[in-house]
Design a protein around this motif. Structure first.
Motif, short mmCIF file in Angstrom:
data_model
loop_
_atom_site.label_atom_id
_atom_site.label_comp_id
_atom_site.label_asym_id
_atom_site.label_seq_id
_atom_site.Cartn_x
_atom_site.Cartn_y
_atom_site.Cartn_z
N LEU A 246 0.97 -1.02 -0.09
CA LEU A 246 0.39 0.01 -0.10
C LEU A 246 0.54 1.21 -0.10
CD1 LEU A 246 -2.50 1.57 0.08
CD2 LEU A 246 -2.97 1.05 2.78
N ASP A 247 2.43 1.24 0.88
CA ASP A 247 3.04 2.07 1.00
C ASP A 247 3.62 3.19 -0.41
OD1 ASP A 247 4.14 4.98 2.24
OD2 ASP A 247 5.98 2.81 1.27
N GLN A 248 3.99 1.99 -1.54
CA GLN A 248 4.57 1.85 -3.07
C GLN A 248 3.12 2.19 -3.81
OE1 GLN A 248 5.67 -1.54 -2.87
NE2 GLN A 248 7.98 -1.50 -2.93
N ARG A 249 1.99 1.84 -3.47
CA ARG A 249 0.87 2.80 -4.08
C ARG A 249 0.62 3.41 -3.98
NH1 ARG A 249 -2.33 -2.81 -5.83
NH2 ARG A 249 -0.97 -4.59 -5.57
N LEU A 250 0.41 4.99 -2.82
CA LEU A 250 -0.02 5.31 -2.53
C LEU A 250 1.26 6.82 -2.47
CD1 LEU A 250 -1.19 5.12 0.74
CD2 LEU A 250 -2.32 6.42 -0.59
N SER A 251 2.62 5.99 -2.97
CA SER A 251 3.67 6.95 -3.10
C SER A 251 3.22 7.44 -4.64
CB SER A 251 5.09 5.95 -2.64
OG SER A 251 6.00 7.11 -3.87
N ILE A 252 3.29 5.90 -5.34
CA ILE A 252 2.88 5.69 -6.98
C ILE A 252 1.96 7.57 -6.84
CG2 ILE A 252 2.34 5.23 -9.43
CD1 ILE A 252 3.84 2.24 -7.77
N ALA A 253 0.78 6.88 -6.97
CA ALA A 253 -0.56 7.63 -6.72
C ALA A 253 0.12 9.55 -6.72
CB ALA A 253 -1.46 7.68 -6.01
N ALA A 254 0.42 9.61 -5.09
CA ALA A 254 0.62 10.78 -4.87
C ALA A 254 2.27 11.65 -5.70
CB ALA A 254 0.85 11.18 -3.42
N GLU A 255 3.27 11.12 -6.48
CA GLU A 255 3.84 11.73 -7.01
C GLU A 255 3.68 12.08 -8.70
OE1 GLU A 255 8.74 10.58 -6.47
OE2 GLU A 255 7.60 9.57 -4.32
N SER A 256 2.71 10.84 -8.15
CA SER A 256 1.56 10.44 -10.54
C SER A 256 1.34 12.14 -10.59
CB SER A 256 1.20 10.14 -10.83
OG SER A 256 1.85 8.32 -10.75
N ALA A 257 0.34 12.92 -9.56
CA ALA A 257 -0.62 13.54 -8.70
C ALA A 257 -0.01 14.71 -8.99
CB ALA A 257 -1.68 13.21 -8.23
N GLU A 258 1.63 14.63 -8.35
CA GLU A 258 1.94 15.60 -8.42
C GLU A 258 3.05 16.38 -9.46
OE1 GLU A 258 6.68 16.47 -5.85
OE2 GLU A 258 4.81 15.51 -4.80
N GLY A 259 3.55 15.07 -10.92
CA GLY A 259 3.93 15.73 -11.35
C GLY A 259 2.71 16.03 -12.74
N LEU A 260 1.39 15.41 -12.59
CA LEU A 260 0.47 16.55 -13.10
C LEU A 260 0.23 18.15 -12.70
CD1 LEU A 260 -2.37 13.34 -13.86
CD2 LEU A 260 -0.34 14.24 -15.58
N ALA A 261 -0.25 17.61 -11.38
CA ALA A 261 -0.08 19.02 -11.13
C ALA A 261 0.83 20.32 -11.55
CB ALA A 261 -0.69 19.00 -9.34
N TYR A 262 1.96 19.91 -11.61
CA TYR A 262 3.29 21.11 -11.50
C TYR A 262 2.85 21.28 -13.35
CZ TYR A 262 7.80 22.38 -13.73
OH TYR A 262 8.89 22.62 -13.84
N MET A 263 2.58 20.40 -14.40
CA MET A 263 2.02 20.29 -15.26
C MET A 263 0.92 21.62 -15.43
SD MET A 263 1.98 16.61 -17.09
CE MET A 263 1.24 17.17 -18.58
N HIS A 264 -0.55 20.80 -15.00
CA HIS A 264 -1.27 22.45 -14.87
C HIS A 264 -1.36 23.49 -14.65
CE1 HIS A 264 -5.14 18.72 -15.21
NE2 HIS A 264 -3.76 18.44 -15.98
N SER A 265 -0.65 23.12 -13.43
CA SER A 265 -1.00 25.48 -12.97
C SER A 265 0.67 25.33 -11.21
CB SER A 265 -1.48 24.98 -11.29
OG SER A 265 -2.54 24.35 -11.45
N LYS A 266 2.25 25.05 -12.56
CA LYS A 266 3.76 25.29 -11.71
C LYS A 266 4.33 25.58 -13.20
CE LYS A 266 3.03 22.76 -6.96
NZ LYS A 266 3.16 22.61 -6.66
N THR A 267 3.49 25.88 -14.57
CA THR A 267 4.84 26.16 -14.87
C THR A 267 3.86 27.53 -15.99
OG1 THR A 267 3.19 24.75 -17.09
CG2 THR A 267 5.82 23.58 -16.23
#
Length: 742
Positions: free
Chosen positions: A560-581
């Motif tokens: 579960l920790d690995q899956r939460l890590s994958i989910a959180a960091e994937s979301a962080e990458g998409l959030a960067y594309m949407h709002s931080k460029t």
């Protein structure tokens, strides 16, 4: 009433260099005069024995460079009026005296000067032993006030070592009724010594004259023969000793006379009309040719010692006695040598083979048949026959000695080889042309300006694009693993061509990824544009995609920790594309296959083929829907309107796959999505628990899983406005991950 009219001839200006006879070129480093002596005046070279200052010329060959003109002009240095100090204006004022007569022949003004005029030089040739100089066109005109005006200048003096060149000059007269005389005389006594004349008359009609023909009708000419080259003090006159006759036709008020280089003047009937036509046509005059010889001596007797003042100083030179009655001799370089024979080492070997190539007209002087090979040597050249032949190429006697069968075999082999080379060159050229077209069509001119992106040549990728290096393959194409510039890379080559509309979007993918620098986004290293469908070069991500780990042959257990890590960091990458460029970036195709994992299971978003650059909080409309329908926002499917919330929906489906390890499929009405939505709607914890992957359904983790599923269900809301922003999704997932750690 008889009137003696004196029209003296001055040779002044320059003929264009293009009129000079073509000579083989001399080396620019080859000296033409003695050390320390001026070798050029304006545009004219000064070869020894000519020179300006003492010690730089032989007796009689002094010249003067007049710097009052721009560019400077070169003159023979006779004893003349002080022309070295003349300005451009005063030069012509002093020497353009005129004599005027009324219609009865009475002189109204007469001025003269018995001294000679300077002779201006146009070029000097020691090879031909001649110089070319200028003289004015002489005119005799009746003016509108019934006065007769004849332009008069001092006589031209040619003293030793100079004489008029035989057969190289002509006396020319132009006019309706003209008699032109070139004479040697004594000015004050007007004693005629010898003369050369020509008569021009068109008594019937001016139409008798024909342009281009100088045969006595409107134009006459007499060749300066060896018997008339003795003139040393000569002048040009009209109607010697005869009565001045007014012209019958006022259209033809003038007669003209000139001594000019053979073939230089081309008669035109227009030259007969009007007032002073030819002097205006040739304001600086026309060229004539002068021969020169060294002193009054002669060549040394064969085998005898040369005299102390012998002028032929160069080795590889010879002496020839002058043909004029003034005597003297000239020096010439030996055959196959060129340069100045009057200075030490002035005659240098010439390269006959190079001259044959550069000046085809000289091939008759240096024969070498097409069956021979021209080879230069000191003092001449050789022309041995080509390989397989014998004889002498100079004499044209090369004959073949190669057997016919061997010739046929060699010819066939050569033809085959030549054909192969030609075909190869044609294909190579065609390939290069095609690559240039691809480069331009794929946005090369634009992408060259993008920083941090390397444009690879097709040849550079060949070592990587081998079947043994394939690490991924599907409908999209193939992915190769390799090493470029010392680092591991993944090379993505599409399998099929795409239409023009999609090709137009390729540069967009590259530009987008060049602007993204984030640990959870795959870094684009470069691309190759010299192919029909561009090839992309990425950083290599070792474990492959999330799809491979969850469903494929490379499936691995995930806690579960690995899956939460994958989910959180994937979301962080998409959030960067949407709002931080600086410009919001929409991915457009979020799915497990486009989320790559490294050895530490750190996710990296990849594949921006349908991404768009849009302004923040705006939508991007597309005329065609592209992407994987299993993960696609239904609103986007219906409207073609791509927004940031479209990526949020797709990420919600990815979260469901991550917690269930079940694949979302569009074909079965996406039962995975529908199952989670139904369970959430009826708030059945038992039904939701059945959907989770058994690997992570420990009782202590159920609350975290339900929170994760709840976030996914919010992302899947059909009402676009009710879906959370990607930044909010990333923050909530990060909080879940921290809770898991506690």
């Amino acid at each position: 009433m008889s009137v003696v009219m004196w029209f003296l001839f001055l040779f002044l200006a320059a003929v264009p260099a293009a009129m000079a006879e073509q000579q083989p070129p001399s080396s620019s480093s080859r000296p033409i005069t003695l050390p320390g002596c001026l070798d050029k005046c304006g545009n004219i070279s000064i070869p020894f024995p000519f020179g300006v200052k003492p010690g730089c010329f032989l007796d009689g060959f002094q010249v003067t460079c007049n710097h009052s003109f721009q560019p400077p002009r070169l003159f023979l240095a006779f004893e003349t009026p002080d022309y070295n100090t003349f300005s451009r204006t005063s030069f012509h004022q002093v020497f353009d005296d005129t004599t005027r007569y009324d219609s009865a022949g009475n002189s109204s003004d007469y001025s003269s000067n018995s001294s000679a005029m300077p002779v201006e030089l146009m070029d000097i040739s020691v090879a031909r032993a001649e110089v070319r100089a200028y003289g004015l066109v002489r005119s005799s005109c009746f003016r509108a006030n019934n006065t007769y005006q004849a332009q008069q200048l001092q006589a031209t003096t040619l003293t030793a070592p100079f004489t008029l060149a035989a057969m190289r000059n002509v006396l020319v007269g132009v006019g309706l009724r003209t008699k032109v005389i070139m004479a040697t005389s004594f000015f004050y006594t007007r004693t005629l010594v010898r003369r050369l004349t020509c008569d021009s008359e068109t008594s019937l009609s001016p139409d008798q004259a024909t342009s281009g023909i100088c045969s006595g009708l409107g134009c006459c000419q007499s060749i300066v023969t060896p018997t008339t080259t003795f003139f040393t003090f000569f002048e040009v006159d009209f109607n010697w000793g005869e009565e001045v006759i007014m012209p019958d036709d006022p259209r033809f008020p003038c007669s003209y006379g000139m001594v000019v280089e053979s073939s230089y003047y081309n008669f035109s009937t227009e030259d007969m009309y009007g007032d002073d036509v030819l002097p205006k046509k040739f304001p600086r005059g026309v060229p004539f040719v002068i021969d020169f010889a060294i002193g009054n001596g002669s060549c040394p007797v064969a085998g005898g010692p040369p005299p102390p003042d012998y002028a032929c100083l160069s080795g590889n030179s010879s002496c020839a006695n002058a043909t004029s009655d003034k005597g003297g001799y000239v020096c010439k370089c030996l055959e196959h040598y060129d340069g100045n024979p009057y200075i030490p080492n002035g005659c240098q070997d010439i390269d006959e083979c190079a001259l044959r190539d550069q000046y085809p007209d000289l091939r008759k002087d240096y024969p070498c048949s097409s069956d021979g090979i021209c080879v230069n040597r000191l003092g001449g050249y050789d022309c041995p026959c080509k390989t397989g032949m014998r004889g002498d190429g100079k004499n044209g006697t090369c004959t073949e000695q190669f057997p016919l069968r061997a010739k046929i075999a060699v010819g066939a082999t050569g033809a085959l080889l030549a054909t192969s080379v030609c075909v190869f060159l044609v294909l190579l050229r065609r390939e290069k042309t095609r690559m240039k077209e691809y480069f331009k069509k794929n946005g090369g001119p634009i992408l060259k300006e993008v920083s941090n992106i390397k444009i690879f040549k097709k040849e550079e990728l060949k070592p990587v694009l081998k079947s043994s290096n394939i690490v991924g393959k599907g409908a999209f194409g193939e992915v190769y693993k390799g090493v470029l510039d010392g680092q591991q890379v993944a090379v993505k080559r599409p399998a099929v061509s795409v239409d023009a509309a999609q090709k137009g979007q390729f540069a967009n993918e590259v530009i987008i990824q060049s602007r993204i620098i984030h640990k959870n986004i795959v870094r684009l290293i470069g691309c190759c544009l010299e192919v029909d469908v561009p090839i992309l070069v990425y950083e290599f991500v070792s474990k492959g995609s999330m799809d491979d780990i969850l469903h494929g042959d490379r499936k691995e257990p995930l806690n579960l920790d690995q899956r939460l890590s994958i989910a959180a960091e994937s979301a962080e990458g998409l959030a960067y594309m949407h709002s931080k460029t600086t410009t919001s970036i929409l991915h457009g195709d979020v799915k497990p296959a486009n989320i790559l994992l490294n050895d530490e299971f750190v996710p990296k978003i990849s594949d921006f083929g349908i991404s768009r650059l849009i302004a923040v909080d705006k939508a991007q409309h597309t005329n065609y829907v592209i992407g994987d329908r299993s993960y696609m926002d239904p609103v986007y499917l219906q409207t073609g309107l791509l927004t940031k919330k479209s990526d949020v929906y797709s990420f919600g489906v990815v979260l469901l796959e991550l917690v269930s390890r079940r694949r979302a499929t569009y074909a079965d009405n996406n039962s995975l999505v529908m199952s989670f939505l139904d369970a959430h709607r009826i708030q059945s914890r038992s039904r939701t628990a059945e959907l989770f992957d058994k690997e992570i359904t420990a009782a202590r983790d159920m609350e975290l899983l339900e929170g994760l599923a709840g976030i996914a269900v919010e992302c899947l809301n059909y009402d676009v406005d009710q879906r959370p922003e990607m930044t909010e999704v990333a923050e909530r997932l990060l909080m879940l991950r921290r809770s898991c750690h506690k």
